[in-house]
Design an enzyme around this catalytic site. Structure first.
Site, mmCIF file in Angstrom:
data_model
loop_
_atom_site.group_PDB
_atom_site.id
_atom_site.type_symbol
_atom_site.label_atom_id
_atom_site.label_comp_id
_atom_site.label_asym_id
_atom_site.label_seq_id
_atom_site.Cartn_x
_atom_site.Cartn_y
_atom_site.Cartn_z
ATOM 1 N N ALA A 64 0.832 -1.210 0.000
ATOM 2 C CA ALA A 64 0.000 0.000 0.000
ATOM 3 C C ALA A 64 0.863 1.255 0.000
ATOM 4 O O ALA A 64 0.648 2.175 -0.799
ATOM 5 C CB ALA A 64 -0.937 -0.008 1.206
ATOM 6 N N GLU A 65 1.852 1.299 0.872
ATOM 7 C CA GLU A 65 2.703 2.487 0.949
ATOM 8 C C GLU A 65 3.524 2.664 -0.326
ATOM 9 O O GLU A 65 3.664 3.772 -0.841
ATOM 10 C CB GLU A 65 3.629 2.428 2.161
ATOM 11 C CG GLU A 65 4.470 3.679 2.265
ATOM 12 C CD GLU A 65 4.854 4.036 3.691
ATOM 13 O OE1 GLU A 65 5.585 5.020 3.824
ATOM 14 O OE2 GLU A 65 4.426 3.351 4.629
ATOM 15 N N GLY A 66 4.047 1.573 -0.857
ATOM 16 C CA GLY A 66 4.849 1.663 -2.076
ATOM 17 C C GLY A 66 4.053 2.172 -3.274
ATOM 18 O O GLY A 66 4.485 3.100 -3.973
ATOM 19 N N SER A 69 2.762 5.827 -2.748
ATOM 20 C CA SER A 69 3.880 6.777 -2.827
ATOM 21 C C SER A 69 4.305 7.018 -4.271
ATOM 22 O O SER A 69 4.581 8.164 -4.662
ATOM 23 C CB SER A 69 5.065 6.268 -2.010
ATOM 24 O OG SER A 69 4.753 6.243 -0.639
#
Length: 164
Positions: A64-66, A69
């Site tokens: 999710a963060e990757g 971002s």
């Protein structure tokens, strides 16, 4: 599952290696990269499972963060971004041998603050058109931060793989 990768799989793997080394190390492959959608897939192997042979929740959060971002970086014109909040709900397990798909889309793209939704799902082999939600995340990011000189090469890597 241990077959030789197809050329599109090989290109997705090299794309991921270029863009996000931790995701690449887990076996994740980025398929689509734009300011409005980032997608990819992860074969569930022991490398990304916890002790009960299901996808580790931290791996779901890392995906999710990757993806959020990368999308946010594109959406703010290649400025530096920083995640300021991530919330993940784990709905169903993805088990060893499953293939998980991921999609990140923006909820709101402001001048400074962006919010992205990231969903991971798998399919039932007997009903391949049915999506089974594995996790749903919401990521808030701050953008429009100047990119330091040492990190400017990242912009070129992202532009090389993005659909602009």
């Amino acid at each position: 599952m241990e077959d030789q990768p197809s050329s599109s799989s090989s290109s997705a793997s090299s794309r991921t290696a270029d863009l996000d080394a931790p995701l690449h190390a887990m076996g994740f492959e980025i398929d689509e990269l734009s300011a409005h959608r980032v997608t990819g897939r992860l074969p569930i192997t022991r490398k990304c499972c916890q002790g009960f042979e299901v996808l580790h929740g931290g791996v779901s959060a890392m995906i999710a963060e990757g993806l959020a971002s990368l999308g946010a970086h594109l959406a703010c014109g290649f400025q530096r971004i920083a995640g300021i909040q991530l919330s993940t709900n784990h709905v169903k397990p993805a088990q060893l041998g499953d293939l998980v798909y991921a999609e990140a889309t923006p909820v709101s793209i402001g001048k400074t603050i962006q919010v992205w939704e990231v969903q991971l799902w798998k399919t039932d082999p007997s009903k391949p058109k049915d999506k089974i939600l594995v996790s749903s995340s919401r990521m808030t990011l701050m953008g429009n931060i100047p990119v330091p000189e040492y990190a400017k090469g990242n912009i070129l890597r992202v532009k090389k793989h993005a659909k602009l």
